[in-house]
Design a protein around this motif. Structure first.
Motif, short mmCIF file in Angstrom:
data_model
loop_
_atom_site.label_atom_id
_atom_site.label_comp_id
_atom_site.label_asym_id
_atom_site.label_seq_id
_atom_site.Cartn_x
_atom_site.Cartn_y
_atom_site.Cartn_z
N VAL A 168 0.74 -1.14 -0.08
CA VAL A 168 -0.04 -0.12 0.03
C VAL A 168 1.13 1.04 0.05
O VAL A 168 1.97 1.33 0.90
CB VAL A 168 -0.69 -0.18 1.36
CG1 VAL A 168 -1.81 1.26 1.27
CG2 VAL A 168 -1.61 -1.30 1.40
N CYS A 169 0.52 2.43 -0.99
CA CYS A 169 1.34 3.53 -1.04
C CYS A 169 0.19 4.35 -0.62
O CYS A 169 -0.86 4.50 -1.30
CB CYS A 169 2.04 3.60 -2.24
SG CYS A 169 2.55 5.46 -2.44
N VAL A 170 0.50 5.36 0.38
CA VAL A 170 -0.70 6.36 0.91
C VAL A 170 0.05 7.92 0.36
O VAL A 170 1.26 8.08 0.94
CB VAL A 170 -0.84 6.41 2.31
CG1 VAL A 170 -1.62 7.58 2.47
CG2 VAL A 170 -1.46 5.21 2.69
N VAL A 171 -0.43 8.48 -0.45
CA VAL A 171 -0.10 9.74 -0.85
C VAL A 171 -0.76 10.62 0.03
O VAL A 171 -1.79 11.20 0.01
CB VAL A 171 -0.14 10.08 -2.42
CG1 VAL A 171 0.44 11.27 -2.70
CG2 VAL A 171 0.42 8.77 -3.06
N GLY A 172 -0.06 11.36 1.02
CA GLY A 172 -0.44 12.48 1.63
C GLY A 172 -0.72 12.02 3.07
O GLY A 172 -1.20 11.31 3.40
N GLY A 173 0.07 12.70 3.98
CA GLY A 173 0.07 12.67 5.30
C GLY A 173 -0.61 13.61 6.29
O GLY A 173 -0.25 13.84 7.38
N GLY A 174 -1.72 13.75 5.84
CA GLY A 174 -2.67 14.67 6.72
C GLY A 174 -3.14 13.37 7.60
O GLY A 174 -2.91 12.49 7.51
#
Length: 425
Positions: free
Chosen positions: A18-24
């Motif tokens: 899994v790649c999550v783009v955006g660390g909000g």
């Protein structure tokens, strides 16, 4: 003579699940929940800390996370854990306090992702997406080490602006239906040396209205939102307003940031010159990014509407709850439209709103989920987006385990997992 060097681009050769783009908060909770399911997860964040709007943009405090009337909690799971750990570290006054100190939140989020085993890349700005036949093959991020290419089986767009969706060439909606204008951007800032024994918020807004009527205030906002901070003599200001700005246009956003700093200065002088208890106030900090209420919204398998929220609809594929009111800051000028949710009740967010149409390995969590302009004004708040993120991370892990597209996972099992982690849906 010193030996010269040339850049050797770094390579991230690991294959991630899994790649999550955006660390909000949506992205961070998604990354944690996917890693908690035993998946190899990478989280890409453009700033040097996690938390997004809550930290970099100084958006504060958390909005309503309970039903009106009964005060029953509607947002729990990882969000509730975040509140508890901020308190335990000394960053708030109780374990369910919505008023937090951002520096403590940054540390808590760091610890949460490290404990879960998430690989985090800070200062990594999405710059390219390889998309073919409904599938994201890879994403590239610009970093100090050069452009890095990341491969994964499932990708989550948690950028808030649906940047991955846009980079992939997928369709999206933006703003209100009549003219595509988005809610205004706001630069939050802090001042100190406020004497709360004297300071009067009612007088503050009466004086603000008077000066606006006299043409002495340029800011289009109709009132000042001044929030007392956990630090005794500090005030948080959410009152600047950049109207008619496209948050996805880099030139427009750049101009808006400068305009908002001028408005901040105007408010600072207003406090010093007109408000008892604020004569000695000091301007100490502003956010590194203005708060963005609305930008791109995906075209999902279902679109959440105003009627869904006001009727407190319970979707069969619900993955998160909400109880916050419709809160539309006028995209074209002064005024704010508010409409409350019925007391002692909540609405739900359907899983299908997180799935972009015509995609095979992509999920979205945060304010860019599939909704109308009106519905977004309620579901954009951070307690709700945190819960969306937790659900999206579990869903991504389930899709990896089942070797299926996210739309085909077993919703009942997803909901069972949310319950086991103390989340509400």
């Amino acid at each position: 003579m010193e030996k010269t060097k040339c850049l050797t681009p770094k390579s991230i050769d690991e294959q991630f699940d899994v790649c999550v783009v955006g660390g909000g908060l949506a992205g961070t909770m998604a990354a944690i929940s996917a890693a908690r399911e035993g998946k190899r997860v990478i989280l890409l964040e453009k700033y040097g800390c996690l938390g997004g709007m809550a930290t970099a943009a100084l958006v504060f405090p958390f909005m309503r996370d309970c039903e009106a009337g009964s005060n029953k909690r509607v947002n729990a799971g990882l969000y509730a854990r975040l509140l508890k750990e901020i308190y335990e570290l000394g960053g708030s006054k109780s374990e369910d306090d919505r008023f937090y100190m951002e520096e403590f939140m940054k540390i808590v989020l760091d610890r949460m992702v490290k404990e879960a085993g998430v690989k985090v890349l800070f200062h990594a700005k999405l710059c390219e997406a390889e998309f073919e036949d409904g599938t994201v093959r890879s994403v590239s991020v610009a970093t100090v080490s050069g452009k890095l290419r990341i491969f994964a089986r499932i990708f989550l767009d948690c950028t808030g602006n649906a940047d991955l969706i846009a980079q992939a060439g997928l369709p999206f909606e933006q703003g209100r239906s009549s003219d595509s204008l988005c809610q205004p951007m706001t630069l939050c800032f802090r001042m100190t040396n406020i004497d709360w024994n004297v300071f009067d918020k009612k007088y503050m807004n009466e004086m603000w209205a008077k000066l606006k009527q006299e043409g002495k205030i340029q800011n289009p906002r109709e009132d000042i939102l001044a929030v007392r901070c956990p630090v005794d003599d500090m005030v948080h200001i959410n009152a600047t307003r950049a109207v008619g700005v496209d948050p996805t246009d880099v030139e427009a956003v750049s101009n808006a940031e400068m305009l908002l700093r001028e408005q901040m200065l105007e408010i600072y002088h207003f406090f010093k010159e007109y408000l008892p208890g604020a004569e000695n106030c000091a301007l100490i900090s502003s956010a590194v990014e203005s708060g963005i209420r609305e930008s791109r919204r995906i075209v999902g398998l279902v679109r959440v509407t105003e009627e869904d929220l006001l009727s407190t609809r319970k979707f069969e594929d619900s993955i998160a709850r909400g109880a916050y009111k419709l809160d539309i800051h006028n995209p074209s000028g002064t005024g704010t439209y508010l409409k409350s949710i019925p007391h002692n009740d909540y609405y739900t967010i359907p899983y299908r709103a997180l799935i972009p149409q015509n995609t095979k390995n992509l999920l979205v969590a945060g304010r860019s989920v599939s909704s109308t302009h009106e519905a977004l004004s309620a579901i954009r708040i951070m307690p709700i987006t945190s819960c969306m993120g937790e659900a999206a991370g579990i869903a991504a892990a389930m899709a990896v385990d089942a070797d299926c597209v996210p739309a085909e996972i077993n919703i009942a099992i997803l909901q069972e997992k949310l319950t086991s982690y103390g989340a509400l849906y």
